[in-house]
Design a protein around this motif. Sequence first.
Motif, PDB file in Angstrom:
ATOM      1  N   LEU A 217       0.710  -1.132   0.083  1.00 12.51           N
ATOM      2  CA  LEU A 217       0.045  -0.032   0.033  1.00 12.51           C
ATOM      3  C   LEU A 217       0.906   1.076   0.011  1.00 12.51           C
ATOM      4  CD1 LEU A 217      -2.684  -1.095   2.538  1.00 12.51           C
ATOM      5  CD2 LEU A 217      -3.013  -1.130   0.196  1.00 12.51           C
ATOM      6  N   GLU A 218       0.335   2.230  -0.805  1.00 10.87           N
ATOM      7  CA  GLU A 218       0.881   3.604  -0.728  1.00 10.87           C
ATOM      8  C   GLU A 218       0.131   4.400   0.539  1.00 10.87           C
ATOM      9  OE1 GLU A 218       2.124   7.028  -3.787  1.00 10.87           O
ATOM     10  OE2 GLU A 218      -0.281   6.556  -3.584  1.00 10.87           O
ATOM     11  N   VAL A 219       0.879   4.582   1.458  1.00  9.22           N
ATOM     12  CA  VAL A 219       0.362   5.513   2.652  1.00  9.22           C
ATOM     13  C   VAL A 219       1.061   7.072   2.644  1.00  9.22           C
ATOM     14  CG1 VAL A 219      -0.118   5.484   4.997  1.00  9.22           C
ATOM     15  CG2 VAL A 219       0.282   3.453   3.863  1.00  9.22           C
ATOM     16  N   VAL A 220      -0.022   7.772   2.761  1.00  8.81           N
ATOM     17  CA  VAL A 220       0.508   9.259   2.547  1.00  8.81           C
ATOM     18  C   VAL A 220      -0.508   9.934   3.609  1.00  8.81           C
ATOM     19  CG1 VAL A 220       0.674  11.524   1.092  1.00  8.81           C
ATOM     20  CG2 VAL A 220       0.833   9.004   0.149  1.00  8.81           C
ATOM     21  N   PHE A 221       0.391  10.879   4.341  1.00  9.06           N
ATOM     22  CA  PHE A 221      -0.207  11.719   5.517  1.00  9.06           C
ATOM     23  C   PHE A 221       0.624  12.890   5.782  1.00  9.06           C
ATOM     24  CE2 PHE A 221       2.089   8.294   7.424  1.00  9.06           C
ATOM     25  CZ  PHE A 221       3.012   8.959   8.460  1.00  9.06           C
ATOM     26  N   PHE A 222      -0.076  13.905   6.531  1.00 12.10           N
ATOM     27  CA  PHE A 222       0.676  15.336   6.956  1.00 12.10           C
ATOM     28  C   PHE A 222       0.838  14.716   8.591  1.00 12.10           C
ATOM     29  CE2 PHE A 222       1.313  19.248   8.408  1.00 12.10           C
ATOM     30  CZ  PHE A 222       2.263  19.784   7.402  1.00 12.10           C
ATOM     31  N   PHE A 223       2.254  14.918   8.716  1.00 13.75           N
ATOM     32  CA  PHE A 223       2.385  14.785  10.181  1.00 13.75           C
ATOM     33  C   PHE A 223       3.277  16.006  11.068  1.00 13.75           C
ATOM     34  CE2 PHE A 223       5.871  13.394  13.303  1.00 13.75           C
ATOM     35  CZ  PHE A 223       5.178  12.374  13.966  1.00 13.75           C
ATOM     36  N   GLU A 224       2.734  16.087  12.338  1.00 13.62           N
ATOM     37  CA  GLU A 224       3.308  16.972  13.067  1.00 13.62           C
ATOM     38  C   GLU A 224       3.830  16.537  14.285  1.00 13.62           C
ATOM     39  OE1 GLU A 224       0.843  20.812  13.118  1.00 13.62           O
ATOM     40  OE2 GLU A 224      -0.768  19.233  12.291  1.00 13.62           O
ATOM     41  N   LYS A 272       0.871  13.947  15.589  1.00 15.09           N
ATOM     42  CA  LYS A 272      -0.391  14.180  14.969  1.00 15.09           C
ATOM     43  C   LYS A 272      -0.102  13.838  13.487  1.00 15.09           C
ATOM     44  CE  LYS A 272      -3.800  17.766  14.350  1.00 15.09           C
ATOM     45  NZ  LYS A 272      -4.223  19.228  14.559  1.00 15.09           N
ATOM     46  N   ALA A 273      -1.308  12.980  12.766  1.00 19.07           N
ATOM     47  CA  ALA A 273      -1.259  12.771  11.529  1.00 19.07           C
ATOM     48  C   ALA A 273      -2.606  13.117  11.046  1.00 19.07           C
ATOM     49  CB  ALA A 273      -1.104  11.074  11.346  1.00 19.07           C
ATOM     50  N   THR A 274      -2.549  13.778  10.004  1.00 19.14           N
ATOM     51  CA  THR A 274      -3.656  14.295   9.236  1.00 19.14           C
ATOM     52  C   THR A 274      -3.650  13.947   7.703  1.00 19.14           C
ATOM     53  OG1 THR A 274      -2.891  16.496   9.038  1.00 19.14           O
ATOM     54  CG2 THR A 274      -4.261  15.948  11.125  1.00 19.14           C
ATOM     55  N   ASN A 275      -4.809  14.177   7.100  1.00 19.00           N
ATOM     56  CA  ASN A 275      -4.656  14.142   5.791  1.00 19.00           C
ATOM     57  C   ASN A 275      -4.308  12.729   5.121  1.00 19.00           C
ATOM     58  OD1 ASN A 275      -5.786  16.842   5.752  1.00 19.00           O
ATOM     59  ND2 ASN A 275      -3.907  17.634   4.691  1.00 19.00           N
ATOM     60  N   LEU A 276      -4.896  11.641   5.932  1.00 20.55           N
ATOM     61  CA  LEU A 276      -4.358  10.228   5.583  1.00 20.55           C
ATOM     62  C   LEU A 276      -5.084   9.890   4.043  1.00 20.55           C
ATOM     63  CD1 LEU A 276      -3.077   7.783   6.621  1.00 20.55           C
ATOM     64  CD2 LEU A 276      -5.320   7.327   7.633  1.00 20.55           C
ATOM     65  N   ARG A 429     -12.404  21.310   2.955  1.00 17.43           N
ATOM     66  CA  ARG A 429     -12.884  19.822   3.380  1.00 17.43           C
ATOM     67  C   ARG A 429     -12.567  18.785   2.210  1.00 17.43           C
ATOM     68  NH1 ARG A 429     -14.837  19.781   7.876  1.00 17.43           N
ATOM     69  NH2 ARG A 429     -16.370  17.889   7.521  1.00 17.43           N
ATOM     70  N   VAL A 430     -11.162  18.925   1.766  1.00 17.49           N
ATOM     71  CA  VAL A 430     -10.739  18.057   0.956  1.00 17.49           C
ATOM     72  C   VAL A 430      -9.195  17.927   1.242  1.00 17.49           C
ATOM     73  CG1 VAL A 430     -12.003  18.304  -1.132  1.00 17.49           C
ATOM     74  CG2 VAL A 430      -9.993  19.729  -0.778  1.00 17.49           C
ATOM     75  N   ASP A 431      -8.400  16.838   0.892  1.00 14.29           N
ATOM     76  CA  ASP A 431      -6.931  16.845   1.122  1.00 14.29           C
ATOM     77  C   ASP A 431      -6.366  18.096   0.377  1.00 14.29           C
ATOM     78  OD1 ASP A 431      -7.432  14.450   2.649  1.00 14.29           O
ATOM     79  OD2 ASP A 431      -6.843  12.887   1.255  1.00 14.29           O
ATOM     80  N   VAL A 432      -5.220  18.458   1.341  1.00 14.17           N
ATOM     81  CA  VAL A 432      -4.412  19.452   0.576  1.00 14.17           C
ATOM     82  C   VAL A 432      -2.947  19.138   0.672  1.00 14.17           C
ATOM     83  CG1 VAL A 432      -3.662  21.707   0.684  1.00 14.17           C
ATOM     84  CG2 VAL A 432      -6.073  21.329   0.774  1.00 14.17           C
ATOM     85  N   VAL A 433      -2.277  19.252  -0.504  1.00 13.36           N
ATOM     86  CA  VAL A 433      -0.813  19.122  -0.557  1.00 13.36           C
ATOM     87  C   VAL A 433      -0.463  20.261  -1.195  1.00 13.36           C
ATOM     88  CG1 VAL A 433       1.055  17.726  -1.467  1.00 13.36           C
ATOM     89  CG2 VAL A 433      -0.931  16.623  -0.975  1.00 13.36           C
ATOM     90  N   ALA A 434       0.498  20.979  -0.141  1.00 15.40           N
ATOM     91  CA  ALA A 434       1.108  22.333  -0.437  1.00 15.40           C
ATOM     92  C   ALA A 434       2.547  22.087  -0.426  1.00 15.40           C
ATOM     93  CB  ALA A 434       0.723  23.310   0.319  1.00 15.40           C
TER      94      ALA A 434
END
Length: 447
Positions: A217-224, A272-276, A429-434
Amino acid sequence: MSYPSTLDSRGLRNWATRAVGELAHRRDEINALNVFPVPDSDTGSNMAHTMEAAVAELDNGGDVADALALGAVRGARGNSGMVLSQVLRGVAESTVESVIDGSVFARSLQQAVELVDRAIAEPVEGTVITVLQAAAEAADDAAAQSSATLHSIVSAAIAAARTALERTPSQLPALREAGVVDAGGAGLVILLESLLAEIEGSTGRTGVLEPETDTELEVVFFFEGDIDALQTAIAPLGDSLVIARATENSANVHIHSFQAGAVIETAFAKGKATNLHIEALPAHVDPAAENSVARRVFAAAPAGPITDLLESAGVTVVPPDAPLAVEEDDIVLSTGLSMETDAGRVVPAQSLAAALAAISVYEPDNPDTVAVVAAMRDAAKSMRVAYPSQETLPSIIATCRDLLAEGGEQATILSALDIDEEDLAQQLRVDVVALKVPDIATEIGVE
């Protein structure tokens, strides 16, 4: 062995993230079972998406049980996703402050049955509804025992659900003819097994439908949080690990893993993991095999984060005016090239966002170059791109909203400005990659 008598909000969150990993891991397996009511092979995808939506809602804060229920109901896909969402709603309506004990769990399943009965006018025997009813009845009976515990009640519910699942072919002719059990019921069993695994503190996989081969699996998330600690912890769990830092304490994380559940649990444990976001990857081909793929991928890009990201994905980045020495099966992303080329296999990409979309679906080990290029072209073509009229955050947000008015699940923003991904994701209200790219006119892509 003693087990906890309750799960608190953290345990509930962990259960949900375990379920995301398991349902995503076994998505194709459940899809293959999907023959009723129509053989559209999407039950596994629907249940995984529904659970991902539930976990994504946690990013907005508030009571954990309420957030999971809200996210699941809003993101529910298909009948099976709807049933799953009602299980989480049953939990939310039965618990106080997101604490689950044995009686709360039993009550939540009974509540879920009532909610599903209200939602479905003509329930069909031999489907996920039958499996849910069996689990609820067993949990209720187990909770009535004087020695009942959370562990014993959940175990009883799983045993009954498995038995009911095994009987579904005898109840539904479509299943019997295909020689399979009900797909939605299989997903529900996985959801319950994930809860038991959380109670037991298990890291291994269990289940009645253990796949013959693992799915990467490809796992992508934003981490703090502590990024170095996260990298040390998850690096052994997979490969193709890319950590694009936004600040010293936050980053967008990408990894390919056969242990997606463990990756997700580790991320939540470390910070903290978001935008999973999770996607199944094509079957791995041994690059050392005789039919290994020798082609290369070329692109032009500005120095900095874009180049780093492309190179981490195996792309050879060249200057815009550089002559290209490419072979017949090499792939060329046209983005940024100042000269046209008819050598190799060209993937038209009129923007950097489109190029990133194309490379996100690139399969380096797939020997079928024609199929690989077709998928990359489709991904680039499907990326809708716009440029804000002003280099300001309000103008960027307005442009994002205009693009999303036509639909979309993720916004990719390339800008010289500092963009708070989490804040913007909550607004849109959607995933954001910046990605911060110096000296670039802001570019926004939606897919």
